[in-house]
Design a protein around this motif. Structure first.
Motif, PDB file in Angstrom:
ATOM      1  N   LYS A   1       6.221 -35.162   6.658  1.00 17.49           N
ATOM      2  CA  LYS A   1       4.981 -34.368   6.709  1.00 17.49           C
ATOM      3  C   LYS A   1       3.791 -35.042   6.006  1.00 17.49           C
ATOM      4  N   GLU A   2       4.087 -35.961   5.066  1.00 20.91           N
ATOM      5  CA  GLU A   2       2.997 -36.709   4.424  1.00 20.91           C
ATOM      6  C   GLU A   2       2.249 -37.466   5.504  1.00 20.91           C
ATOM      7  N   ASP A   3       0.970 -37.683   5.309  1.00 23.43           N
ATOM      8  CA  ASP A   3       0.134 -38.378   6.301  1.00 23.43           C
ATOM      9  C   ASP A   3      -0.002 -37.591   7.600  1.00 23.43           C
ATOM     10  N   THR A   4       0.358 -36.303   7.593  1.00 20.28           N
ATOM     11  CA  THR A   4       0.055 -35.473   8.767  1.00 20.28           C
ATOM     12  C   THR A   4      -0.809 -34.310   8.275  1.00 20.28           C
ATOM     13  N   THR A   5      -1.267 -33.497   9.211  1.00 19.46           N
ATOM     14  CA  THR A   5      -2.078 -32.347   8.799  1.00 19.46           C
ATOM     15  C   THR A   5      -1.192 -31.232   8.228  1.00 19.46           C
ATOM     16  N   PHE A   6       0.110 -31.479   8.176  1.00 17.97           N
ATOM     17  CA  PHE A   6       1.024 -30.444   7.672  1.00 17.97           C
ATOM     18  C   PHE A   6       1.570 -30.781   6.282  1.00 17.97           C
ATOM     19  N   SER A   7       0.842 -31.637   5.550  1.00 13.61           N
ATOM     20  CA  SER A   7       1.378 -32.092   4.256  1.00 13.61           C
ATOM     21  C   SER A   7       1.528 -30.942   3.259  1.00 13.61           C
ATOM     22  N   ASN A   8       0.820 -29.830   3.505  1.00 11.12           N
ATOM     23  CA  ASN A   8       0.981 -28.683   2.593  1.00 11.12           C
ATOM     24  C   ASN A   8       1.921 -27.615   3.145  1.00 11.12           C
ATOM     25  N   ALA A   9       2.496 -27.879   4.313  1.00 10.90           N
ATOM     26  CA  ALA A   9       3.365 -26.861   4.926  1.00 10.90           C
ATOM     27  C   ALA A   9       4.718 -26.822   4.237  1.00 10.90           C
ATOM     28  N   LYS A  10       5.215 -25.618   4.004  1.00 10.12           N
ATOM     29  CA  LYS A  10       6.544 -25.446   3.397  1.00 10.12           C
ATOM     30  C   LYS A  10       7.570 -25.233   4.491  1.00 10.12           C
ATOM     31  N   LEU A  11       8.728 -25.826   4.292  1.00  8.18           N
ATOM     32  CA  LEU A  11       9.812 -25.610   5.254  1.00  8.18           C
ATOM     33  C   LEU A  11      10.786 -24.598   4.657  1.00  8.18           C
ATOM     34  N   GLU A  12      11.041 -23.533   5.416  1.00 10.78           N
ATOM     35  CA  GLU A  12      12.048 -22.568   4.960  1.00 10.78           C
ATOM     36  C   GLU A  12      13.193 -22.585   5.960  1.00 10.78           C
ATOM     37  N   LEU A  13      14.412 -22.724   5.439  1.00 12.46           N
ATOM     38  CA  LEU A  13      15.566 -22.828   6.346  1.00 12.46           C
ATOM     39  C   LEU A  13      16.397 -21.550   6.307  1.00 12.46           C
ATOM     40  N   GLU A  14      16.786 -21.108   7.470  1.00  9.82           N
ATOM     41  CA  GLU A  14      17.666 -19.932   7.563  1.00  9.82           C
ATOM     42  C   GLU A  14      18.966 -20.383   8.211  1.00  9.82           C
ATOM     43  N   ILE A  15      20.072 -20.239   7.495  1.00  8.04           N
ATOM     44  CA  ILE A  15      21.358 -20.671   8.051  1.00  8.04           C
ATOM     45  C   ILE A  15      21.949 -19.508   8.856  1.00  8.04           C
ATOM     46  N   VAL A  16      22.286 -19.791  10.105  1.00  9.13           N
ATOM     47  CA  VAL A  16      22.853 -18.740  10.955  1.00  9.13           C
ATOM     48  C   VAL A  16      24.369 -18.940  11.043  1.00  9.13           C
ATOM     49  N   PRO A  17      25.138 -17.981  10.536  1.00 13.89           N
ATOM     50  CA  PRO A  17      26.601 -18.151  10.567  1.00 13.89           C
ATOM     51  C   PRO A  17      27.156 -18.152  11.988  1.00 13.89           C
ATOM     52  N   LEU A  18      28.245 -18.866  12.142  1.00 12.60           N
ATOM     53  CA  LEU A  18      28.891 -18.954  13.450  1.00 12.60           C
ATOM     54  C   LEU A  18      29.643 -17.655  13.728  1.00 12.60           C
ATOM     55  N   LYS A  19      29.401 -17.084  14.909  1.00 14.90           N
ATOM     56  CA  LYS A  19      30.107 -15.842  15.294  1.00 14.90           C
ATOM     57  C   LYS A  19      30.653 -15.979  16.710  1.00 14.90           C
ATOM     58  N   PHE A  20      31.814 -15.406  16.889  1.00  8.56           N
ATOM     59  CA  PHE A  20      32.457 -15.434  18.203  1.00  8.56           C
ATOM     60  C   PHE A  20      32.668 -14.015  18.710  1.00  8.56           C
TER      61      PHE A  20
END
Lengths: 113, 216
Positions: free
Chosen positions: A52-71
């Motif tokens: 993200k450095e050197d892009t216009t998104f250098s201040n953007a935060k990444l939030e990750l959501e883990i989706v559990p595996l379901k059958f």
């Protein structure tokens, strides 16, 4: 191992989204990662913060959501999770399923200002 | 400040190019197989043996994927079939656009089966659709019978499993039935061919399956 490619692809998608949403400033991106998507969350975050450095998104935060595996059992419709790499229905003890979630690799939402 | 729901696949672009590849290959009536394995399981050796036994009956083409060198494409070129090498320069998997570029430079006239030999890796290639009809996982007896449990995604997305180096089995602690049962626990629909690219053992079943697929 391919988290760098995925991080680059998130930036590419954000470029497109920025245009779609009147050039607004994207300050956060929420990404869903399924348990079976073969992505390491820490590695994706690390690579995203480099890319993200050197892009216009250098201040953007990444939030990750883990989706559990379901059958879902094709016989009794029971919804069950992943245990010790055995994809066996705990109710009727057979292996005949559909995956209902856990393969996701998608941008769920963005926050703009 | 506002939150906008997007729900867009990160690999949407790859999936779109894979769809174009699939349409193109279907229009040419070519059955395409994406071969995945860990490094050294014997992908190229299996292709060589398959060509040796079946190139007089089936028209093949091969796309080779490697991090470096065109060694594998040179091995395949000896059989006089269309082959092209993709060098990923460090990339751990093939992507649909690399395959698209390769297809533009590969002569596919009369080809019935296209093998895409992915980069040796059991993690990353599972995420990238290339436009193939089916994915094939190659595992070898020297890798141990717990491979399916260690790399469940690779077994989950594969339709066929080739178990290579079966000639070495007598010298190893590899338990064939345990391996198959481990794989079936993850993917009950997976089918197996046990073979040896060294001795040629077990290729009859594999080649009959290929012939059956192109006659469908």
């Amino acid at each position: 191992m391919h988290e760098l490619s995925i991080a680059k692809e998130i930036i590419n998608t954000l470029n497109g989204l920025k245009k779609e949403y009147e050039n607004k400033n994207i300050i956060k991106v929420v990404v869903q990662i399924g348990e079976m998507s073969a992505i390491l969350p820490d590695s994706l975050e690390y690579n995203f913060n480099i890319v993200k450095e050197d892009t216009t998104f250098s201040n953007a935060k990444l939030e990750l959501e883990i989706v559990p595996l379901k059958f879902k059992c094709n016989k009794c419709n029971e919804i069950f999770g992943f245990s010790e790499n055995e994809f066996c229905c705990p109710k009727c003890n057979i292996i005949d399923y559909q995956i209902t979630q856990g393969a996701e690799l998608q941008i769920k939402e963005i926050e703009v200002e | 400040m506002s939150v906008i729901t997007i729900e867009r696949k990160i690999l949407a672009k790859n999936d779109e190019i894979a769809r174009q590849n699939r349409d193109y290959l279907k229009s040419k009536n070519i059955f395409t197989l994406n071969l995945m394995s860990s490094p050294g399981a014997g992908k190229t050796s299996i292709l060589e043996k398959t060509l040796e036994f079946a190139q007089d009956k089936i028209n093949f083409a091969v796309i080779e994927g490697d991090v470096q060198t065109d060694n594998d494409a040179q091995r395949i070129a000896k059989y006089g079939i269309p082959v092209i090498q993709i060098v990923t320069n460090g990339g751990c998997h093939l992507e649909a656009n690399l395959v698209k570029n390769a297809l533009e430079n590969l002569s596919l006239e009369g080809v019935q089966i296209l093998f895409i030999e992915n980069v040796g890796n059991l993690v990353c290639p599972t995420s990238y659709d290339l436009g193939e009809d089916l994915k094939i996982i190659i595992s070898s007896t020297t890798e141990g019978d717990d491979k399916p449990q260690k790399y469940p995604s690779a077994f989950l997305v594969s339709n066929v499993c080739l178990i290579n180096k079966i000639d070495l089995n007598q010298h190893l602690d590899f338990n064939l039935e345990k391996f198959k049962s481990n794989a079936k626990k993850i993917n009950p629909k997976i089918i197996f061919f046990e073979l040896s690219a060294k001795t040629g053992e077990g290729f009859d079943g594999w080649i009959s399956w290929l012939k059956e697929k192109i006659s469908q």
